[in-house]
Design a protein around this motif. Structure first.
Motif, short mmCIF file in Angstrom:
data_model
loop_
_atom_site.label_atom_id
_atom_site.label_comp_id
_atom_site.label_asym_id
_atom_site.label_seq_id
_atom_site.Cartn_x
_atom_site.Cartn_y
_atom_site.Cartn_z
N ASP A 1 0.88 -1.16 0.00
CA ASP A 1 0.00 0.00 0.00
C ASP A 1 0.93 1.22 0.00
N PHE A 2 1.09 1.80 -1.17
CA PHE A 2 2.09 2.87 -1.33
C PHE A 2 1.78 4.09 -0.46
N GLU A 3 0.52 4.42 -0.30
CA GLU A 3 0.19 5.57 0.55
C GLU A 3 0.61 5.32 1.99
N LYS A 4 0.30 4.12 2.49
CA LYS A 4 0.67 3.79 3.87
C LYS A 4 2.19 3.71 4.03
N GLU A 5 2.86 3.17 3.03
CA GLU A 5 4.32 3.08 3.10
C GLU A 5 4.97 4.47 3.07
N ASP A 6 4.40 5.37 2.27
CA ASP A 6 4.89 6.75 2.27
C ASP A 6 4.64 7.41 3.62
N ASP A 7 3.44 7.17 4.17
CA ASP A 7 3.13 7.72 5.49
C ASP A 7 4.06 7.14 6.54
N LEU A 8 4.38 5.87 6.42
CA LEU A 8 5.30 5.24 7.37
C LEU A 8 6.65 5.95 7.35
N LEU A 9 7.17 6.23 6.18
CA LEU A 9 8.46 6.93 6.08
C LEU A 9 8.38 8.32 6.69
N ASP A 10 7.31 9.05 6.39
CA ASP A 10 7.15 10.40 6.95
C ASP A 10 6.99 10.34 8.47
N TRP A 11 6.18 9.40 8.93
CA TRP A 11 5.93 9.25 10.37
C TRP A 11 7.21 8.86 11.09
#
Length: 106
Positions: free
Chosen positions: A76-86
Motif C-alpha cells: 500500500d504505497f500511501e501507507k508506506e509513504d506515510d510510514l516513512l514520513d511518520w
C-alpha cells in the motif's frame, strides 16, 4: 576592535548587552541558551503535530502501525509513504527532545 566570546566583536557586544539586561538576561550565554531552547521547542511542536496527525489518521501508535503494515501482506504505497514520513517525524522528535535535555543541563 577585538574579538570576544564566540567570535563576536566587542562593539557588537557593547550594543547588545544592555538590551539583553533590559530583557532580563544575566548574560549572553543565558540569552543564547534560551533562544536555542525556544527554537528547538518550536520544531518539537511541529513534529509532535505531525505524529499526532498520523496517530489520528490511522487510529494507532507508530509501533502499532509498523506491525499493521508488516502483517498486511500487500503493498500500500500511501501507507508506506506515510510510514516513512511518520518514522522521520518520530525520530526527529526524539532527537530534538534529547537536544533540549542536553542544552538544559549545559
Amino acid at each position: 576592535m577585538g574579538k570576544e566570546a564566540g567570535g563576536l566583536d566587542a562593539g557588537f557586544l557593547r550594543k547588545v548587552r544592555p538590551v539583553l539586561r533590559e530583557l532580563g538576561f544575566a548574560s549572553e550565554r543565558e540569552a543564547l541558551k534560551e533562544q536555542a531552547l525556544l527554537l528547538l521547542l518550536s520544531k518539537i511542536s511541529r513534529y509532535e503535530a505531525e505524529c499526532a496527525f498520523f496517530e489520528k489518521k490511522y487510529g494507532m501508535s507508530f509501533e502499532e502501525f509498523v506491525k499493521h503494515l508488516k502483517g498486511q501482506g500487500k503493498e500500500d504505497f500511501e501507507k508506506e509513504d506515510d510510514l516513512l514520513d511518520w518514522r522521520f517525524a518520530a525520530e526527529t522528535l526524539a532527537e530534538l527532545k534529547q537536544r533540549v535535555q542536553e542544552i538544559e543541563r549545559a
